[in-house]
Design an enzyme around this catalytic site. Structure first.
Site, mmCIF file in Angstrom:
data_model
loop_
_atom_site.group_PDB
_atom_site.id
_atom_site.type_symbol
_atom_site.label_atom_id
_atom_site.label_comp_id
_atom_site.label_asym_id
_atom_site.label_seq_id
_atom_site.Cartn_x
_atom_site.Cartn_y
_atom_site.Cartn_z
ATOM 1 C CG PHE A 1 0.451 4.717 3.633
ATOM 2 C CD1 PHE A 1 -0.699 4.937 4.379
ATOM 3 C CD2 PHE A 1 0.877 3.411 3.440
ATOM 4 C CE1 PHE A 1 -1.413 3.883 4.915
ATOM 5 C CE2 PHE A 1 0.171 2.348 3.970
ATOM 6 C CZ PHE A 1 -0.976 2.579 4.714
ATOM 7 C CB THR B 1 -0.942 0.034 1.213
ATOM 8 O OG1 THR B 1 -1.856 -1.072 1.126
ATOM 9 C CG2 THR B 1 -1.746 1.325 1.246
#
Length: 417
Positions: free
Chosen positions: A320, A318
């Site tokens: 960020f 992921t």
């Protein structure tokens, strides 16, 4: 009397390589070259290319004169009516089967001419956005801070916390209930920075975050990637066969779709965050509920790991973003983000992409997003790789707004590994 013999249909047809009256000269070309050796043909191409580039240079010099005229008479570089005419005329100057390529070539020529005129006129120096970026570079410290008040969505143990700890050595983390609360805390000055997930390598963009971008003022100052390993967590003594309810964030649920299909008796529920899901399971005190969360949350909330790395793909990351209210551009920034809306006209997106191509700027992310309260209208989110200190970046920033109905620069930054 003998009847004259009528010529056959085939005899009346022109030879495919024979030039007829009024035919475009270029269409007669193949008969000239069909008997030549490959090396001879390549020599011909090289000779023609030399002429093309010589003329390209001459065209650029004339365009410089156009720039000086526009400077003296206060005219804009971009003349949409003339460009439309030139591009339309290009289709008729080449054989029919090359019409589209002729127009593409003319568009690239026009883009190169515009870029050079902007450079000669010093538009980058006079552009407000470029000036704002240069000012931010001067005012931003040389080193990214080690400490800061940081807003993250969720509770302790969230992946956003792991990302914050990659950005800052000693973050003072304040947990928020929603992504919007993170944006608002940054915008109101309650915190120095916010950490938000923006995309996952398997599940794609985090739509809620992208939808909130247009409603808040912020700048991206850093990005990082966090390896995501989802585990099935439950109360100590529970077993997989007895699980009837599973809680997690919608992205984690999508990332573990194949695993969840092996538990047909379990109902899946969406909650705000993977760490929130783990805390809910710990607080429930039931042995038939579980959470898709991180292994660190198992230790944090006293849960057992019933399944490790249950995501569909092991290569699961992921990305960020670290955001701030003030524009901060740290040394080494090579990635930039922006949102824009193009005119509702054929080729408007192509012209924008042609600018990136002409400046040799790599687009690493392009995504269309619906525009709130405008039915079936879409804007675009771009990530590009281009050093913020480069001439190409300055040229892009000084001219891109002219191709858009709406443009917003979201910041330039580097990615923490």
């Amino acid at each position: 009397m003998r009847r004259r013999r009528r010529p056959s249909v085939l005899a009346r047809r022109p030879h495919p390589l024979r030039r007829s009256a009024g035919e475009h000269p270029a269409s007669a070309g193949p008969e000239r070259y069909c008997m030549k050796e490959l090396s001879e043909l390549r020599d011909e191409i090289d000779r023609i290319d030399s002429q093309i580039f010589k003329l390209f240079g001459e065209r650029a010099e004339v365009a410089a004169g156009v720039a000086e005229y526009k400077r003296a008479h206060g005219k804009r570089v971009f003349d949409p009516a003339r460009e439309r005419q030139k591009i339309a005329d290009a289709a008729g100057r080449v054989p029919a089967d090359l019409a589209t390529y002729g127009q593409v070539m003319m568009e690239l020529l026009m883009e190169a001419s515009r870029a050079r005129q902007h450079a000669l006129l010093g538009d980058a120096e006079n552009n407000q956005l470029v000036a704002r970026i240069e000012q931010a570079r001067k005012e931003t410290p040389e080193v990214f801070p080690k400490r800061g008040r940081v807003a993250c969505q969720g509770v302790e143990g969230a992946y956003s916390q792991l990302a914050a700890e990659k950005f800052f050595r000693h973050p003072d983390i304040r947990y928020m209930q929603s992504f919007e609360d993170v944006f608002q805390a940054v915008e109101d000055g309650e915190v120095d920075y916010g950490v938000l997930p923006i995309e996952n390598s398997t599940a794609g963009s985090v739509n809620k975050v992208f939808d909130l971008m247009g409603a808040h003022e912020f700048s991206i100052v850093r990005s990082t990637r966090v390896k995501v390993d989802h585990c099935l967590l439950a109360k100590k003594g529970a077993n997989v066969e007895g699980i009837r309810d599973i809680y997690s964030h919608e992205q984690a649920i999508r990332q573990c779709a194949a695993f969840l299909e092996t538990l047909p008796e379990a109902r899946v529920h969406v909650c705000e965050n993977t760490a929130v899901a783990a805390r809910m399971v710990a607080d429930a005190g039931r042995d038939d509920v579980a959470a898709l969360s991180s292994r660190s949350c198992a230790e944090l909330y006293g849960l057992s790991v019933l399944g490790s790395a249950v995501q569909d793909r092991d290569n699961n990351y992921t990305r960020f973003a670290c955001i701030s209210k003030k524009l901060e551009i740290y040394p080494g920034a090579e990635r930039s983000s922006m949102t824009l809306v193009t005119p509702h006209q054929p080729g408007s997106l192509y012209k924008l992409l042609a600018k990136f191509y002409a400046l040799d700027i790599n687009v690493v992310k392009l995504e269309s997003r619906p525009i709130p309260e405008r039915d079936f209208d879409f804007g675009f989110y771009f990530d590009i790789d281009c050093p913020v200190a480069s001439d190409e970046f300055r040229a892009l920033m000084s001219t891109i707004e002219g191709l858009c109905q709406d443009f917003r620069y979201l910041g330039s930054y580097s990615e923490v590994i």
